[in-house]
Design an enzyme around this catalytic site. Structure first.
Site, PDB file in Angstrom:
ATOM      1  N   HIS A  92       0.841  -1.197   0.000  1.00 19.89           N
ATOM      2  CA  HIS A  92       0.000   0.000   0.000  1.00 19.89           C
ATOM      3  C   HIS A  92       0.883   1.257   0.000  1.00 19.89           C
ATOM      4  O   HIS A  92       0.693   2.157  -0.819  1.00 19.89           O
ATOM      5  CB  HIS A  92      -0.924  -0.027   1.233  1.00 19.89           C
ATOM      6  CG  HIS A  92      -1.779   1.192   1.380  1.00 19.89           C
ATOM      7  ND1 HIS A  92      -3.162   1.136   1.270  1.00 19.89           N
ATOM      8  CD2 HIS A  92      -1.466   2.487   1.626  1.00 19.89           C
ATOM      9  CE1 HIS A  92      -3.632   2.355   1.434  1.00 19.89           C
ATOM     10  NE2 HIS A  92      -2.644   3.196   1.668  1.00 19.89           N
ATOM     11  N   GLU A  93       1.856   1.299   0.915  1.00 17.98           N
ATOM     12  CA  GLU A  93       2.712   2.494   1.007  1.00 17.98           C
ATOM     13  C   GLU A  93       3.593   2.629  -0.230  1.00 17.98           C
ATOM     14  O   GLU A  93       3.849   3.735  -0.703  1.00 17.98           O
ATOM     15  CB  GLU A  93       3.569   2.451   2.274  1.00 17.98           C
ATOM     16  CG  GLU A  93       2.770   2.415   3.580  1.00 17.98           C
ATOM     17  CD  GLU A  93       1.650   3.451   3.655  1.00 17.98           C
ATOM     18  OE1 GLU A  93       1.834   4.590   3.177  1.00 17.98           O
ATOM     19  OE2 GLU A  93       0.569   3.092   4.179  1.00 17.98           O
ATOM     20  N   HIS A 147       1.694   4.427  -2.997  1.00 13.73           N
ATOM     21  CA  HIS A 147       1.803   5.888  -2.859  1.00 13.73           C
ATOM     22  C   HIS A 147       3.153   6.362  -3.407  1.00 13.73           C
ATOM     23  O   HIS A 147       3.238   7.301  -4.180  1.00 13.73           O
ATOM     24  CB  HIS A 147       1.753   6.304  -1.376  1.00 13.73           C
ATOM     25  CG  HIS A 147       0.395   6.257  -0.745  1.00 13.73           C
ATOM     26  ND1 HIS A 147      -0.668   6.995  -1.206  1.00 13.73           N
ATOM     27  CD2 HIS A 147      -0.061   5.592   0.352  1.00 13.73           C
ATOM     28  CE1 HIS A 147      -1.722   6.765  -0.426  1.00 13.73           C
ATOM     29  NE2 HIS A 147      -1.383   5.914   0.519  1.00 13.73           N
TER      30      HIS A 147
HETATM   31 ZN   LIG Z   1      -2.448   5.214   2.135  1.00 10.83          ZN
END
Ligand SMILES: [Zn+2]
Ligand SMILES: [Zn+2]
Length: 146
Positions: free
Chosen positions: A69-70, A73
């Protein structure tokens, strides 16, 4: 002193490996554990592109998916694409690499199973198959209790 499951160097090395494995792109910044994170699994800092992770989540089976998830980004930001949660590119890439949309709840488990024989409660983050798992105390049948 907080005992982290592994060092920031080992964490960064693992993030670099996952980045190559899943995104085919290098992670060239730093990752570190931050015990001030409470309910979030991780955080991306666009200012210097480093990643913070919640040490309490590092033992969870979903931890790699939190890292993904990170990294979603991170890679979108580096490529100047839509890197926010609501951006379509973010949603697509997150899905493609199999990252988690939300960090798993640490305090409120998603599922509760109750032994129909002795009443023992088993909070679980994941759904389990009651045919495969029995009560650890009395071997009784477990039922889902919402
Ligand atoms: Zn996030
Ligand atoms: Zn039982």
């Amino acid at each position: 002193m907080t005992q982290f499951p592994f060092s920031n160097e080992a964490l960064t090395a693992h993030v670099k490996w996952l980045s190559l494995e899943k995104f085919n792109r290098a992670f060239t910044h730093k990752a570190s554990f931050n015990s001030r994170l409470r309910t979030t699994g991780g955080r991306f800092f666009p200012k210097d592109c480093h990643l913070d992770f919640n040490p309490k989540m590092a033992q969870l089976p979903e931890f790699d998916k939190i890292i993904l998830h990170e990294l979603t980004h991170y890679h979108l930001y580096i490529q100047k694409r839509g890197y926010h949660h609501q951006d379509a590119e973010f949603k697509q890439l997150l899905k493609a690499v199999g990252g988690l949309r939300y960090a798993p709840a640490l305090t409120r488990p998603k599922w509760r199973y109750v032994c129909e024989n002795c009443g023992s409660i088993y909070p679980r983050q994941r759904k389990i198959d009651p045919k495969k798992y029995r009560c650890g105390r009395c071997h009784g049948k477990l039922n889902l209790n919402q």
